[in-house]
Scaffold this active site. Sequence first.
Site, PDB file in Angstrom:
ATOM      1  N   GLU A 161      11.068  -9.995  -3.567  1.00 36.56           N
ATOM      2  CA  GLU A 161      10.901  -8.794  -2.739  1.00 36.56           C
ATOM      3  C   GLU A 161      12.106  -8.421  -1.880  1.00 36.56           C
ATOM      4  OE1 GLU A 161       7.265  -8.921  -0.521  1.00 36.56           O
ATOM      5  OE2 GLU A 161       6.040  -9.017  -2.319  1.00 36.56           O
ATOM      6  N   GLU A 356       2.755 -11.616  -7.964  1.00 35.54           N
ATOM      7  CA  GLU A 356       1.842 -11.786  -6.833  1.00 35.54           C
ATOM      8  C   GLU A 356       0.807 -10.674  -6.857  1.00 35.54           C
ATOM      9  OE1 GLU A 356       3.572 -11.953  -2.888  1.00 35.54           O
ATOM     10  OE2 GLU A 356       5.152 -13.302  -3.568  1.00 35.54           O
TER      11      GLU A 356
HETATM   12  C1  GBH Z   1       4.300 -10.599  -0.171  1.00 35.97           C
HETATM   13  O1  GBH Z   1       4.831  -9.579   0.604  1.00 35.97           O
HETATM   14  C2  GBH Z   1       5.157 -11.800   0.060  1.00 35.97           C
HETATM   15  O2  GBH Z   1       5.961 -12.088  -1.063  1.00 35.97           O
HETATM   16  C3  GBH Z   1       4.414 -13.015   0.493  1.00 35.97           C
HETATM   17  O3  GBH Z   1       5.297 -13.947   1.030  1.00 35.97           O
HETATM   18  C4  GBH Z   1       3.330 -12.604   1.455  1.00 35.97           C
HETATM   19  O4  GBH Z   1       2.709 -13.699   2.057  1.00 35.97           O
HETATM   20  C5  GBH Z   1       2.336 -11.798   0.683  1.00 35.97           C
HETATM   21  O5  GBH Z   1       2.937 -10.734  -0.012  1.00 35.97           O
HETATM   22  C6  GBH Z   1       1.211 -11.226   1.525  1.00 35.97           C
HETATM   23  O6  GBH Z   1       1.679 -10.358   2.480  1.00 35.97           O
HETATM   24  O7  GBH Z   1       4.888  -0.526   1.631  1.00 35.97           O
HETATM   25  O8  GBH Z   1       2.954   0.329   2.790  1.00 35.97           O
HETATM   26  O9  GBH Z   1       2.750  -1.652   1.478  1.00 35.97           O
HETATM   27  C7  GBH Z   1       3.991  -8.586   1.076  1.00 35.97           C
HETATM   28  C8  GBH Z   1       4.110  -7.253   0.445  1.00 35.97           C
HETATM   29  C9  GBH Z   1       5.122  -5.184   0.769  1.00 35.97           C
HETATM   30  C10 GBH Z   1       3.473  -5.883   2.312  1.00 35.97           C
HETATM   31  C11 GBH Z   1       5.623  -4.186   1.786  1.00 35.97           C
HETATM   32  C12 GBH Z   1       3.938  -4.903   3.323  1.00 35.97           C
HETATM   33  C13 GBH Z   1       5.020  -2.832   3.604  1.00 35.97           C
HETATM   34  C14 GBH Z   1       4.037  -1.763   3.821  1.00 35.97           C
HETATM   35  N1  GBH Z   1       4.511  -6.284   1.418  1.00 35.97           N
HETATM   36  N2  GBH Z   1       4.539  -3.801   2.649  1.00 35.97           N
HETATM   37  S1  GBH Z   1       3.653  -0.835   2.320  1.00 35.97           S
END
Ligand code: GBH
Length: 448
Positions: A161, A356
């Site tokens: 990511e 994931e």
């Molecule tokens: C993943 O990131 C990670 O890889 C992991 O470490 C983490 O624990 C898991 O997921 C759970 O959170 O663009 O509106 O969705 C999280 C994915 C992507 C969540 C970007 C937050 C920003 C807001 N993330 N997102 S949105």
Amino acid sequence: MFNKDFIFGASTASYQIEGSIDKDGKTKSIWDTYTSVKCNILDNSDGTMVCDSYIKYKDDVKILKELGVKAYRFSIAWTRVIDENNNPNQLGLDYYINLCKELIKNDIKPFITLYHWDMPQWLEDKGGFLNDDISDYFEHYADVVTKALGEYATDYITINEPQVIFTLGHVYCVHAPATKFTDKEMLQAIHNLLKCHGKAVKVIRKNVKNSTVGFAPCSRPAVPTDKNNELLVKKCYDKYFECKREIEFPNRVAIYSDPVFLGDYPKEYYEEFKGDIPNITKEDLELISQPVDYIYQNYYSGNYYSLEENNNLSMEDFCFGYPEGNIDWLQVVPETLYYGPKFLYERYKKPIIISENGFCNNDVISLDGKVHDPERTDYIQRYLLELERISKEIEVKGYFVWSLFDNFEWNAGLRKRFGLVYIDYRNGNRIKKDSFFEYQKIIKNGGI
Ligand code: GBH
């Protein structure tokens, strides 16, 4: 049903589960620094203990075995295996060697992520992803890891990511290292990160026989509310791959994946970012776009779109009580696992692996001593059904649930639970949730 050779797996990451943050010569990472500042983390927790996987790894593997997964995706802590003089640390490497051996003994394939956000602090002090030489440091790190682990593990993910690294770490500054980048710095850092990926691919190919490689971005697809409306579907595709200068541009798809899969940044990039574009050479682009095997992608949620009367896209408002998880960005949009892979495949034409996907719930231990999480079970079923649907149309190779355990959810701390296994942080007890047994059943049946 999925194909017979479909890979069902589970995912974790080093800082989120290992604990033992200063054992065996481990140096500090940016997350050790970030968590030591009061109020950076919602509940002031940190990675000191978490799931204690550095100690209990054999127990972890037993649980994976019971779950029935064919593969386990975990990440290596750069800070365990390389010291502050940039030399290998054998004690740290031994941990991952032992973990791999234990997995193999139990017929579980290791899938190794090289970078899941825990940059060594000493490298951050030299500029982190803004350092001109960061890709050389990363190449060296990848070389050390694959020389030690290459005989046990053939499947590698270079970086997890990049979107989150930059958007949360360097735009909103709510993740380590929390330093604000200008657009110009951001574009330079993105380019440097892509070179890290490229150099790692080269090293993996050199050191590991029969290797597979990829990188694992995350994204939030634009999902059409009407699958029969071709114009709408086309517009959702365009929206998904947009590359505009806006505050969240580092959170987008094409800015990373076009260089990796198509050999260059999108055309739009060169227009949008005029004046801020780093020096991009032909050699850089060749390095970045070396062939990889899979399109990995982390998918949790998407946005629904429909067409207005003038045929403009309009995003559905989530305020009308959409089902969602116990974290603000996790709306339940199962078609994410249909349209996401579909759009990626159309553009990049490689087999897809979901690296994931999972659900955040406010889990509790019930009076019967068990953890009942019907919302997570429902989420997994709905999402996997959509993945099954698209796997009839394109090549989908695997699915890794996030996560095996409740763990350290970054700035949200320990209170946001994503595991199939509940961790009682007061005593270290591990309790398999209902969703654990549901996923076990799905694996056994080969699908929903
Ligand atoms: C993943 O990131 C990670 O890889 C992991 O470490 C983490 O624990 C898991 O997921 C759970 O959170 O663009 O509106 O969705 C999280 C994915 C992507 C969540 C970007 C937050 C920003 C807001 N993330 N997102 S949105």
